[in-house]
Design a protein around this motif. Structure first.
Motif, short mmCIF file in Angstrom:
data_model
loop_
_atom_site.label_atom_id
_atom_site.label_comp_id
_atom_site.label_asym_id
_atom_site.label_seq_id
_atom_site.Cartn_x
_atom_site.Cartn_y
_atom_site.Cartn_z
N ASP A 207 -11.18 4.32 -56.25
CA ASP A 207 -10.21 5.36 -56.59
C ASP A 207 -10.25 5.64 -58.09
OD1 ASP A 207 -9.17 5.58 -54.01
OD2 ASP A 207 -7.94 3.79 -54.31
N ASP B 289 -23.02 -5.34 -48.72
CA ASP B 289 -23.08 -4.16 -47.85
C ASP B 289 -24.46 -3.49 -47.86
OD1 ASP B 289 -20.19 -4.43 -47.75
OD2 ASP B 289 -20.19 -3.53 -49.75
N ASP C 43 -23.11 5.16 -53.99
CA ASP C 43 -23.92 5.88 -53.01
C ASP C 43 -23.67 7.37 -53.03
OD1 ASP C 43 -25.56 4.05 -51.81
OD2 ASP C 43 -24.20 3.57 -50.18
N SER C 44 -22.37 7.76 -53.10
CA SER C 44 -22.06 9.19 -53.03
C SER C 44 -20.68 9.44 -53.63
CB SER C 44 -22.08 9.67 -51.58
OG SER C 44 -21.12 8.96 -50.83
N GLU D 29 -17.34 11.63 -52.79
CA GLU D 29 -16.71 12.45 -51.74
C GLU D 29 -15.33 12.87 -52.22
OE1 GLU D 29 -17.01 10.07 -48.17
OE2 GLU D 29 -19.19 9.99 -48.36
N ARG E 199 -21.37 0.49 -52.69
CA ARG E 199 -21.61 -0.72 -51.89
C ARG E 199 -21.75 -1.92 -52.81
NH1 ARG E 199 -26.29 -0.86 -50.30
NH2 ARG E 199 -27.03 1.06 -51.27
N ASP F 112 -13.96 -1.67 -44.45
CA ASP F 112 -14.26 -1.27 -45.83
C ASP F 112 -13.30 -1.88 -46.85
OD1 ASP F 112 -16.19 0.27 -44.68
OD2 ASP F 112 -15.02 2.13 -44.75
N THR G 9 -13.06 10.52 -54.36
CA THR G 9 -13.41 9.11 -54.12
C THR G 9 -14.91 8.88 -54.31
OG1 THR G 9 -11.69 9.08 -52.45
CG2 THR G 9 -13.20 7.23 -52.43
N TRP H 34 -11.25 -1.09 -50.71
CA TRP H 34 -10.83 -0.11 -51.72
C TRP H 34 -10.74 -0.85 -53.04
CZ3 TRP H 34 -10.41 1.42 -46.88
CH2 TRP H 34 -10.49 2.77 -46.60
N VAL I 291 -17.94 6.54 -53.32
CA VAL I 291 -18.29 5.60 -52.25
C VAL I 291 -19.46 4.74 -52.75
CG1 VAL I 291 -19.02 5.34 -49.85
CG2 VAL I 291 -17.56 7.26 -50.51
N HIS J 42 -14.69 1.91 -51.46
CA HIS J 42 -14.17 3.19 -51.97
C HIS J 42 -13.55 2.92 -53.33
CE1 HIS J 42 -14.48 5.06 -47.96
NE2 HIS J 42 -14.17 3.85 -47.53
N VAL K 159 -18.37 -0.15 -46.79
CA VAL K 159 -18.55 0.43 -48.13
C VAL K 159 -17.35 0.05 -49.00
CG1 VAL K 159 -19.94 2.39 -47.37
CG2 VAL K 159 -17.45 2.62 -47.48
#
Ligand code: SF4
Length: 436
Positions: free
Chosen positions: A406, A395, A381-382, A384, A391, A428, A387, A430, A389, A404, A402
């Protein structure tokens, strides 16, 4: 300029339909040809009222075919079964009366719109407010139900399903413009097509029924994620679970149950209130073990007793839903439920909401914990900072959690990748990237 010839037969109602089609043709830049020879295509608006009218219409179609060869038929005769196709199999398309959009779709398919430097500045997918990689696909407006807590039907009217060919064309345009996930929405997605008696529309030259299952099947062939929202548990919902199990659409079902007590569901006038939802859920999970179930509930509905609220908590514990939203009943102006006796006092509504959320929080946490170590396919999705982000199929944007990721590099919104879940928080996940 592409030129369309037009033959208009029948009563004043048919004449008005002809005027609307001609107006639209001119508005889109088509020229109207006064004769067969000068036209690139002929539209024949037919009458099917009595035998003489049917004969006249069939003759007119035959004449247009003989003189021009490229003919689209609309009007009342088009609604009379296969008579047009049987008599004149060469016609390009047939629609019923009052079918402006379908006629225009057929015209576009067989005689593309002229280029307009002003309107063609708008992309084929239209202007979207969502990120480029996902889009909402609205398939109907309004609702035939009268849930007593809801005022939507009084504002938006009864169910009006969009033409299935138009919906699929929009979906195709969205995919061509880069959309990777289609979110199907309406007030009552499983009722799609009820108002038009599931009549078939046309897409890519083949008939498709105006029905949720057929729509989901067709969308599933576009090669992107397809997520269904607001699906009431009518019996035919079982037919879409195999599509999920086969990976055609996402194994995600957003079913707003609202309550579990049969008496409260009746007071709410909920659609499909007599279904045995626990048995349905079990059946769905057997057919598609990876399915994510999301639902919403209302606690403290007028008349809800403590045992009925406990029935709801028992349902929650047994159903083990993955995602749940809950509201304390709030009396919306104009909702008929406000007149029901035995309103639940505000502090009890809030207390029940807290108890409900406590039970569900534990279930959701256990469900998330069970994902540690699993491999998931995710959509970015994005980005940041460091990280990514993303889905997973579990989700939906904006309402669920979401993932995340790494240490992932060179990913951008709209990319798919495989990840392994390493840890979870309250909502969420990871994860570590495995492959793209
Ligand atoms: S809550 Fe009930 S009445 Fe309101 S839109 Fe949904 S199904 Fe229709």
């Amino acid at each position: 300029m592409p030129k369309v010839g037009f033959v208009s037969l029948g009563c004043p109602k048919a004449l008005v339909d002809s005027e609307r089609i001609l107006t639209q043709l001119r508005a889109e830049g088509y020229a109207i040809s006064p004769d067969y020879a000068g036209a690139d295509l002929i539209v024949v608006n037919t009458c099917g009222f009595i035998d003489d009218a049917i004969e006249e219409s069939l003759d007119a179609i035959g004449e247009a075919l003989a003189e021009n060869g490229r003919v689209i038929v609309t009007g009342c005769l088009g609604a009379k079964g296969d008579i047009v196709k049987q008599t004149h199999p060469q016609v390009l398309a047939v629609t019923g009366p009052h079918a402006l959009e379908e006629v225009m779709q057929s015209v576009h398919a067989h005689l593309p719109k002229p280029h307009d430097p002003y309107t063609d500045l708008v992309p084929p997918a239209g202007i979207k407010l969502t990120p480029r990689h996902y889009a909402y696909l609205k398939i109907a407006e309004g609702c035939n139900h009268r849930c007593t807590f809801c005022i939507i039907p009084s504002m938006r009217g009864d169910l009006v399903s969009r033409d299935v060919g138009e919906v699929l064309q929009e979906a195709e345009n969205l995919v061509k413009s880069g959309v990777k996930e289609l979110l199907v929405i309406s007030q009552d997605t499983s009722a799609y097509g009820v108002d038009v008696k599931y009549r078939p529309g046309f897409w890519q030259g083949r008939p498709v029924k105006t029905r949720m299952v057929e729509l989901a099947q067709a969308l599933g062939g576009l090669g992107v994620w397809v997520r269904l929202h607001y699906v009431y548990p009518y019996p035919h919902v079982d037919e879409i679970i195999p599509l999920m199990a086969q990976g055609k659409i996402l194994p995600y079902l957003d079913v707003p149950f609202q309550h579990a007590s049969p008496r409260i569901l009746k007071l709410m006038k909920r659609p499909a209130n007599a279904e045995n939802n626990l048995a349905r859920i079990q059946g769905w999970r057997e057919a598609c073990p990876d399915i994510t179930l999301r639902s919403t509930f209302i606690v403290g509905f007028p008349g809800e007793t403590e045992p009925e609220f406990n029935e709801l908590l028992d349902f929650l514990r047994a159903a083990q839903l993955d995602r749940v939203g809950c509201f304390a009943y709030s009396p919306v102006d104009g909702a008929s439920a406000n007149a029901l006796p035995n309103a639940v006092p505000g502090e009890i509504r809030q207390e029940r909401l807290a108890r409900f959320m406590e039970v569900q929080a534990k279930i959701s946490a256990d469900k998330l914990q069970g994902k540690v170590g699993k491999t998931l396919s995710v959509l970015v999705d994005s980005i940041e900072g460091d990280t990514v982000v993303a889905r997973s199929s579990a989700d939906a944007p904006e309402i669920d959690g979401v993932v995340h990721i790494d240490g992932a590099e060179n990913l951008k919104p709209g990319d798919f990748c495989q990840v392994r879940v390493t840890r979870v928080s309250e909502h969420d996940l990871w994860a570590k990237i495995l492959s793209r």
